[in-house]
Motif scaffolding. Structure first.
Motif, PDB file in Angstrom:
ATOM      1  N   ILE A   1      -8.523   1.222  -0.903  1.00  0.00           N
ATOM      2  CA  ILE A   1      -7.945   1.573   0.204  1.00  0.00           C
ATOM      3  C   ILE A   1      -6.723   0.530   0.357  1.00  0.00           C
ATOM      4  O   ILE A   1      -5.668   0.891   0.509  1.00  0.00           O
ATOM      5  CB  ILE A   1      -8.713   1.456   1.391  1.00  0.00           C
ATOM      6  CG1 ILE A   1      -9.603   2.594   1.540  1.00  0.00           C
ATOM      7  CG2 ILE A   1      -7.975   1.499   2.932  1.00  0.00           C
ATOM      8  CD1 ILE A   1     -10.918   2.505   2.679  1.00  0.00           C
ATOM      9  N   GLY A   2      -7.085  -0.786  -0.053  1.00  0.00           N
ATOM     10  CA  GLY A   2      -5.986  -1.530  -0.242  1.00  0.00           C
ATOM     11  C   GLY A   2      -4.776  -1.171  -1.202  1.00  0.00           C
ATOM     12  O   GLY A   2      -3.651  -1.462  -0.785  1.00  0.00           O
ATOM     13  N   ILE A   3      -5.319  -0.750  -2.278  1.00  0.00           N
ATOM     14  CA  ILE A   3      -4.476  -0.524  -3.345  1.00  0.00           C
ATOM     15  C   ILE A   3      -3.332   0.562  -2.734  1.00  0.00           C
ATOM     16  O   ILE A   3      -2.305   0.426  -2.947  1.00  0.00           O
ATOM     17  CB  ILE A   3      -5.064  -0.117  -4.527  1.00  0.00           C
ATOM     18  CG1 ILE A   3      -5.983  -1.395  -5.290  1.00  0.00           C
ATOM     19  CG2 ILE A   3      -4.038   0.656  -5.723  1.00  0.00           C
ATOM     20  CD1 ILE A   3      -6.888  -0.850  -6.354  1.00  0.00           C
ATOM     21  N   TYR A   4      -4.014   1.609  -2.330  1.00  0.00           N
ATOM     22  CA  TYR A   4      -3.145   2.717  -1.971  1.00  0.00           C
ATOM     23  C   TYR A   4      -2.287   2.455  -0.561  1.00  0.00           C
ATOM     24  O   TYR A   4      -1.243   2.773  -0.436  1.00  0.00           O
ATOM     25  CB  TYR A   4      -3.928   3.880  -1.595  1.00  0.00           C
ATOM     26  CG  TYR A   4      -4.186   4.444  -3.114  1.00  0.00           C
ATOM     27  CD1 TYR A   4      -3.242   5.312  -3.763  1.00  0.00           C
ATOM     28  CD2 TYR A   4      -5.172   4.180  -3.455  1.00  0.00           C
ATOM     29  CE1 TYR A   4      -3.635   5.907  -4.952  1.00  0.00           C
ATOM     30  CE2 TYR A   4      -5.712   4.698  -4.793  1.00  0.00           C
ATOM     31  CZ  TYR A   4      -4.718   5.388  -5.488  1.00  0.00           C
ATOM     32  OH  TYR A   4      -5.152   6.011  -6.707  1.00  0.00           O
ATOM     33  N   ALA A   5      -2.957   1.432   0.220  1.00  0.00           N
ATOM     34  CA  ALA A   5      -2.257   1.049   1.340  1.00  0.00           C
ATOM     35  C   ALA A   5      -0.740   0.049   0.824  1.00  0.00           C
ATOM     36  O   ALA A   5       0.162   0.327   1.592  1.00  0.00           O
ATOM     37  CB  ALA A   5      -3.290   0.051   2.336  1.00  0.00           C
ATOM     38  N   LEU A   6      -1.131  -0.680  -0.153  1.00  0.00           N
ATOM     39  CA  LEU A   6      -0.019  -1.665  -0.802  1.00  0.00           C
ATOM     40  C   LEU A   6       0.946  -0.710  -1.242  1.00  0.00           C
ATOM     41  O   LEU A   6       2.133  -0.998  -0.993  1.00  0.00           O
ATOM     42  CB  LEU A   6      -0.608  -2.414  -1.710  1.00  0.00           C
ATOM     43  CG  LEU A   6       0.301  -3.366  -2.431  1.00  0.00           C
ATOM     44  CD1 LEU A   6       0.952  -4.344  -1.585  1.00  0.00           C
ATOM     45  CD2 LEU A   6      -0.339  -4.070  -3.747  1.00  0.00           C
TER      46      LEU A   6
END
Lengths: 326, 505
Positions: free
Chosen positions: A212-217
């Motif tokens: 989730i963090g990767i795509y949020a980034l």
């Protein structure tokens, strides 16, 4: 072995040096800091988006929504500023919040629904582009004192080149990207998931949170690229930046990151972006070449890099076989 | 049951999947400072038990007690935190990360809020030094041999868990020297008071390191014994639930009647940096066993004979006619077949059905234009499923769902369908359970009796003795000598390998 993993990165550096030498040999004026400054400014939005794409590809995923999210944020900002009189800084904050949440939602869908990133972000691409059209179909100009002020901000480099705010922002984003990739746990988790998602999970990597963090980034950086693009063009247009995600993917791969994930450097992506910028600049200097030559050269470079990576992987396998029998 | 000194114990564990009882009322315990071997044929419930102990599966009934406290293990990470670490056969680490990152991912030391690579690398070196491993911890894990990766995985598991270590077939892809290295590490950890659960197919290894042995069969506990009080024969019959017939019937087989002309001859056949030139003549009805240590050139010999690698010296003749084996395709045309060592990677096509896998080689030999009809394929498959006793519910079942032994039979069937004259089997019994093992050996003997020429490569000397009419011994990529008749015995083979090792040093 370490060197063979970095070989694509070194190949990128060599190609950059060669390309630069050819440019300067043909057009000595290209060696100026003015050209460098313009190159950074012109490619700022691409570079920022490419940093996000680097994390996504390092984790073994892909994000096709980048171009559409840039256009969507551009339209959103222009509407907020020009129609509703929102201060640009507030509009930026709203746009970044929306794009980050959009990225996080795609990450969650990828992880929890176990749908390939390709499909989820393809849907995200249509969704973001469609929402941009729903808000406004025409190009909306932005006339705001803040924009004119920001556009005039620059640092004078030796030789008269101007490092604009957005050019500088891109460099800062790359620096932050390098720190995140190599000096945080989140960064090591990204590489881990790209290496082998299942093993990473068994080793205690928080795969859900990280995905989730990767795509949020990536969503956040696409939003930031939208902000930069809005500052760069002083407008928002729902048909803008079509296919930028593909340029970003090209920059990442030419920068030496393995498309299958797990291996690569954020710094490599910087040179991937700059090489593309260099080709464009060369075409501008030449004046007679069609701008499509950029695409052709990028296509050739991409192909060469994919072939190089494949060869290195094969050589690595052979090396491993030799070690085992030794 | 009820052992007071147990570190980890499972009481009365039952677990079923969709009505299939994988474990029924099983008790198991590991003491502090012991190596406990867990044995059983495939499907005996070993992996289910391990998965229950490590939280992958929840037991339907029964309790798990750790250090005297009943625990409810939620998932592998929870098990790790409780002190139970597991290392699998396929190293479950990250090949693209450095050794140090693999050891410390998720718990990297920090400085100023950022990870501190220097400190992490120092810690990694210190940790590995405990195992006498001195490697570049900054290099990616993939640049090291499987054995080193295995030890890194163990070091990680012990460092994170530190009371129980479960090793699930850790030796399957290691050579003899590497196994010894692993054993010395296991003994060291035993001295440190760890409880080690060791799962393996190799009985030699059990007798080399284990203190106690637990045998499961069909999801039930057969028994737990001290190694010292359990003779090998008894162990094998505990595992099989019956006395061994085929495998124990040692001794050489009679060579084919003198005067049988060799069908296939290789002379001075070799490839530099692969196998030194060798002579090999194989007659119909002959089984040539190839013995030697891992890396002695066994697999290389097979690759050369089958045309995967191209010989750069010598010549091959079939029925007296000179032939050039330039590709596996050519080898198939000549009537050769090869069952490779790594069945999963090179042999079966897991997603295709039993029928398709069996028909594959025959179809390839016929050429793609003369397509076999499904009915023809089905008849072929049915015939071999019966002939080789392949246990599958249906010939349309994907091969990957079959057990290892049955997969091996499918590959055998594939080649037998082409009616070959020479069949090369590379480690045909690797990774399959004891029962299937005996069946494969019987099958080899039967094929030989039917007049097929076979070359069988195996690391297990007793197995080679069970079917070979002639044993070829290899060492350091050279064919050393042939043993025939009464010469074929464990002692002679071992001595030949060992003596030549000595001479070569």
């Amino acid at each position: 072995m370490m060197s063979s993993r970095l070989t694509p990165f070194f190949a990128t550096l060599v190609i950059f040096a060669l390309a630069y030498a050819v440019c300067v040999f043909q057009f000595p004026n290209m060696a100026s800091t003015r050209v460098a400054g313009n190159l950074l400014t012109d490619n700022a939005f691409l570079g920022i988006a490419a940093v996000g794409m680097t994390f996504v590809i390092l984790s073994g995923g892909i994000d096709l929504s980048v171009g559409a999210v840039i256009a969507f944020t551009g339209v959103l900002i222009s509407v907020l500023v020009s129609w509703y009189g929102v201060h640009p800084l507030a509009a930026f904050a709203i746009a970044l919040a929306v794009s980050t949440a959009f990225g996080a939602a795609m990450g969650a869908a990828i992880h929890y629904l176990e749908v390939p990133a390709f499909i989820v972000t393809l849907a995200g691409m249509f969704l973001a582009r469609g929402m941009a059209f729903v808000i406004a179909t025409d190009s909306i100009p932005i006339n705001h004192a803040f924009y004119s002020a920001v556009q005039k901000m620059y640092v004078l480099m030796p030789g008269g080149g101007r490092l604009t705010l957005i050019g500088g922002l891109m460099l800062a984003v790359f620096a932050a990207g390098i720190v995140i990739a190599h000096y945080t746990r989140f960064g090591s988790y990204v590489y881990a998931i790209g290496g082998n998602r299942q093993s990473a999970e068994l080793m205690g990597v928080p795969v859900a949170r990280t995905t989730i963090g990767i795509y949020a980034l990536s969503g956040f950086l696409s939003g930031l690229a939208g902000v930069v693009f809005s500052l760069y063009t002083s407008a928002g247009y729902s048909l803008a930046t079509v296919g930028v995600e593909l340029d970003a993917i090209a920059a990442v791969v030419i920068g030496g990151t393995l498309l299958t994930g797990g291996v690569g450097l954020v710094a490599g992506t910087f040179f991937g972006v700059v090489i593309q910028g260099l080709i464009q600049t060369y075409i501008v200097f030449d004046g007679t070449l069609s701008s499509w030559w950029t695409k052709i050269v990028v296509g050739i470079l991409l192909f060469a890099f994919i072939a190089l990576q494949r060869l290195l992987v094969l050589a690595g396998d052979r090396g491993a076989a030799n070690r085992k029998t030794a | 049951m009820g052992e007071t000194d147990a570190l980890l114990s499972a009481h009365d564990i039952s677990k079923s999947f969709f009505g299939f009882k994988a474990l029924e009322h099983v008790d198991f315990s590991v003491r502090r400072g012991e190596i406990h071997a867990l044995l059983g044929e495939n499907g005996a419930g070993k992996s289910t038990l391990i998965k229950v102990l490590t939280g992958v599966h929840r037991p339907d009934a029964g309790t798990i007690v750790l250090n005297g406290e009943p625990v409810d293990v939620r998932d592998p990470l929870h098990a790790q935190k409780l002190g139970v670490g597991t290392v699998y056969q396929e190293v479950n680490l990250l090949p693209n990360l450095s050794v140090a990152e693999n050891l410390y991912i998720g718990r990297q030391p920090k400085r100023f809020g950022l990870t501190h690579a220097g400190a992490m690398n120092r810690m990694a070196r210190a940790l590995l030094a405990q195992y006498d491993i001195d490697i570049d911890v900054k290099a990616p894990l993939a640049s090291f041999s499987v054995a080193v990766q295995q030890l890194v995985a163990i070091a990680r598991a012990v460092d994170m868990s530190g009371s129980v270590l479960i090793l699930d077939e850790p030796t399957a892809s290691l050579d003899r020297h590497e196994v010894q290295l692993l054993f010395s590490v296991m003994r060291k950890l035993r001295e440190r008071g760890l409880g080690i659960v060791f799962i393996t197919h190799f009985l030699d290894q059990v007798y080399a390191v284990a203190d106690r042995i637990t045998v499961l069969r069909n999801g039930r506990l057969v028994g737990t014994r001290d190694r010292a009080a359990l003779p090998r024969m008894e162990l094998v019959s505990m595992m099989l639930g019956r006395a061994l017939e085929a495998v124990t019937e040692h001794g050489h087989r009679a060579p084919p009647a003198a005067g049988t002309a060799p069908a296939i001859e290789f002379s001075a056949y070799g490839l530099s940096r692969s196998v030194a030139p060798f002579d090999l003549a194989i007659a119909p009805g002959e089984v040539v066993g190839i013995a030697g240590l891992l890396g002695s050139g066994r697999t290389e010999t097979a690759r050369l004979m089958f045309g995967i690698d191209h010989a750069d010296s010598g010549k091959a003749t079939v029925d007296g006619k000179a032939v050039r084996i330039t590709s596996p395709r050519e080898a198939v045309r000549l009537g050769f077949g090869l069952c490779p060592e790594d069945r999963k990677a090179d042999g079966i096509i897991g997603d295709l059905s039993v029928r398709e896998n069996i028909a594959l080689a025959l179809q390839a030999r016929r050429g793609w234009l003369k397509r076999m009809s499904s009915r023809e394929q089905a008849e072929l498959a049915d015939r071999f499923v019966k002939a080789l006793d392949i246990r599958t519910t249906d010939i349309e079942k994907p091969v990957k769902l079959l057990s290892g032994g049955n997969q091996q039979k499918v590959i055998l069937a594939r080649w037998l369908a082409t009616e070959p004259r020479l069949l090369i089997l590379d480690e045909p019994t690797r990774g399959i359970d004891v029962g299937a093992h005996a069946e494969i050996i019987q099958l080899i003997n039967r094929l030989c009796a039917e007049g097929l020429a076979l070359v069988v490569i195996s690391s297990e000397i007793e197995e080679i003795m069970a079917y070979s009419t002639r044993v070829r011994v290899l060492r350091d990529r050279e064919h050393i000598c042939d043993l025939t008749g009464a010469e074929i015995s464990t002692g002679t083979i071992m001595r030949t390998i060992a003596a030549s090792e000595g001479a070569g040093a």
